[in-house]
Write an enzyme that holds these catalytic residues in place. Structure first.
Site, PDB file in Angstrom:
ATOM      1  N   GLU A 142      -7.183 -13.968  36.727  1.00  0.00           N
ATOM      2  CA  GLU A 142      -7.795 -14.612  35.566  1.00  0.00           C
ATOM      3  C   GLU A 142      -8.302 -15.992  35.946  1.00  0.00           C
ATOM      4  O   GLU A 142      -8.715 -16.766  35.093  1.00  0.00           O
ATOM      5  CB  GLU A 142      -6.812 -14.694  34.402  1.00  0.00           C
ATOM      6  CG  GLU A 142      -5.553 -15.476  34.667  1.00  0.00           C
ATOM      7  CD  GLU A 142      -4.647 -15.506  33.444  1.00  0.00           C
ATOM      8  OE1 GLU A 142      -4.903 -16.342  32.560  1.00  0.00           O
ATOM      9  OE2 GLU A 142      -3.704 -14.697  33.384  1.00  0.00           O
ATOM     10  N   CYS A 178      -2.828 -12.020  32.338  1.00  0.00           N
ATOM     11  CA  CYS A 178      -1.813 -11.693  33.347  1.00  0.00           C
ATOM     12  C   CYS A 178      -1.644 -10.197  33.589  1.00  0.00           C
ATOM     13  O   CYS A 178      -0.936  -9.787  34.511  1.00  0.00           O
ATOM     14  CB  CYS A 178      -0.465 -12.298  32.944  1.00  0.00           C
ATOM     15  SG  CYS A 178      -0.513 -14.088  32.753  1.00  0.00           S
ATOM     16  N   HIS A 231       7.201  -9.377  33.136  1.00  0.00           N
ATOM     17  CA  HIS A 231       6.241 -10.455  33.384  1.00  0.00           C
ATOM     18  C   HIS A 231       6.922 -11.761  33.012  1.00  0.00           C
ATOM     19  O   HIS A 231       7.466 -11.899  31.907  1.00  0.00           O
ATOM     20  CB  HIS A 231       4.988 -10.251  32.529  1.00  0.00           C
ATOM     21  CG  HIS A 231       4.112 -11.455  32.501  1.00  0.00           C
ATOM     22  ND1 HIS A 231       3.568 -12.002  33.646  1.00  0.00           N
ATOM     23  CD2 HIS A 231       3.708 -12.253  31.468  1.00  0.00           C
ATOM     24  CE1 HIS A 231       2.854 -13.072  33.326  1.00  0.00           C
ATOM     25  NE2 HIS A 231       2.933 -13.242  32.009  1.00  0.00           N
TER      26      HIS A 231
END
Length: 417
Positions: A83, A115, A250
């Site tokens: 990103e 992400c 994550h």
């Protein structure tokens, strides 16, 4: 016999400098415990303008190829999840292909969804191979990002940077994926974004956590439904989630993994056949089990605590940390992985750790990669943060590494060590 596809090997790359998180806390007049205990951080990678998503990705891929003896003529796909790309049109993947002189016969592109981009690339590669379209070839998927929020901001202690390169093939020595069990959940939300032209991201912190947990719930329940149907897990004396040896999340900051694990357990507790026998308050309390978190999650966070937020690479840095510490002990066991990207999308998937996981991780030499870094003062960190993105420092890259050396006529030029 069903074809096995997954991650054969991996490699990591991180910026050459880091700042101690307690030093940063003291410089900001904050109790260090707010960053160490509150966020779960120890150190934070500091990337200078010469260490961008291209140079980190190329370094990680170079290590992956060299340390694992990869025959690049058999690689048919190169995907970079990021990103923090460097051009609105030209992908990071094309830069990496050129810097490493990879074959012209491979498919190259970037994937972007905050992400989640790295996982999007991984699933595209896995399904390409599993479908037979790859004709026996392998793929390289790279997650490469610089997390930047700016000096004296709320997000400052959750910055970082780095790259994880994954070799995906029909020889999944690290992790064989359970293809077809994945659960996904996506929604249109503004929880985190970076408008065109801005170096620093914008985030609605509390809302973003809420979006993460909502998307996790949907993705996990989707995976669980399929896993139950295939008898990978079952309702019984233990919850379905408890039947996974480890669960990776994550992690924009390490403490988020605890929040995520509590939410996943709550999904099981709310949906269990005997759920009506307990009160909502009792289920919420049971979901916060420290024993479950310690057993299934905590051991995966060591690298993330020392590097910080790496956006697309955060989940795979956790995978590297887990396999580095427990690869041998987990061989043959199933683990779960939750990927999340703001905007938003989440995907929960699972896989079985390979018998050669420990051998593959020995090639990564994680401790040597970290030991090469230089600890800098907060003053030096601030100086680096103020450098213009188009004016990289003229530093010589170490052998096998890459750096952005200059931008000439809007073209990025990289130096190899």
């Amino acid at each position: 016999m069903k074809k096995q596809v997954g991650i054969e090997a991996l490699a990591i790359a991180v910026p050459r400098r880091y700042v101690d998180i307690e030093d940063l806390a003291r410089a900001r007049g904050v109790d260090p415990a707010k960053y160490t205990a509150g966020l779960g951080a120890k150190e934070m990678a500091v990337a200078d303008p010469g260490e961008d998503s291209v140079s980190l990705a190329a370094t990680a891929v170079a290590r992956l190829i060299q340390r694992n003896g990869v025959d690049t003529s058999r690689v048919g796909m190169l995907v970079v999840g990021t990103e923090t790309g460097v051009d609105h049109a030209k992908p990071v993947a094309s830069h990496v292909q050129g810097l490493l002189k990879l074959p012209k016969t491979m498919r190259t592109y970037d994937t972007q969804h905050a992400c989640y981009g790295g996982t999007a690339g991984l699933m595209a590669a896995v399904e390409w191979i599993a479908s037979g379209a790859g004709a026996g070839r392998s793929a390289i998927v790279v997650c490469s990002d610089i997390a930047r929020y700016g000096l004296n901001t709320a997000g400052e202690p959750t910055q970082g940077g780095g790259a994880v390169a994954l070799l995906v093939s029909e020889q999944p020595d690290l992790l064989s994926l359970d293809i077809g069990l994945n659960g996904v959940c996506s929604m249109d939300v503004y929880d985190f974004w970076r408008p065109l032209g801005r170096r620093e991201a914008m985030v609605d912190g509390h809302y973003s956590i809420s979006c993460y947990l909502d998307a996790l719930s949907g993705a996990y329940r989707g995976w669980r439904e399929r896993a139950l149907a295939h008898e990978v897990v079952r309702w019984g004396d233990s919850l379905p989630g408890e039947q996974l040896a480890r669960i990776l999340y994550h992690v924009p900051f390490c403490k988020m993994a605890r929040k995520a694990h509590t939410q996943l357990r709550l999904c099981d507790l709310e949906d269990a056949p005997n759920a009506a026998a307990s009160t909502p308050a009792a289920r919420e309390e049971a979901a916060k089990s420290t024993a479950s978190y310690d057993a299934q999650v905590a051991s995966s966070l060591g690298l993330n605590a020392r590097i910080g937020n790496v956006y697309t690479a955060s989940l795979y840095l956790a995978l590297a940390g887990l396999m580095n510490g427990e690869g041998a002990a987990l061989a043959g066991k199933r683990i779960g992985l939750l990927s999340y990207g703001s905007g938003c999308a989440a995907e929960f998937y699972s896989g079985v750790v390979g018998e050669k996981a420990a051998q593959r991780m020995a090639q990564v030499d994680v401790e040597a990669v970290l030991a090469k870094r230089e600890r800098v003062t907060v003053e030096e960190y601030e100086r680096i943060m103020r450098l213009a993105s188009d004016a990289p420092e003229q530093l010589t890259p170490a052998p096998g590494e890459f750096r952005l050396s200059e931008i000439r006529d809007f073209r990025r030029i990289y130096a190899a060590g």
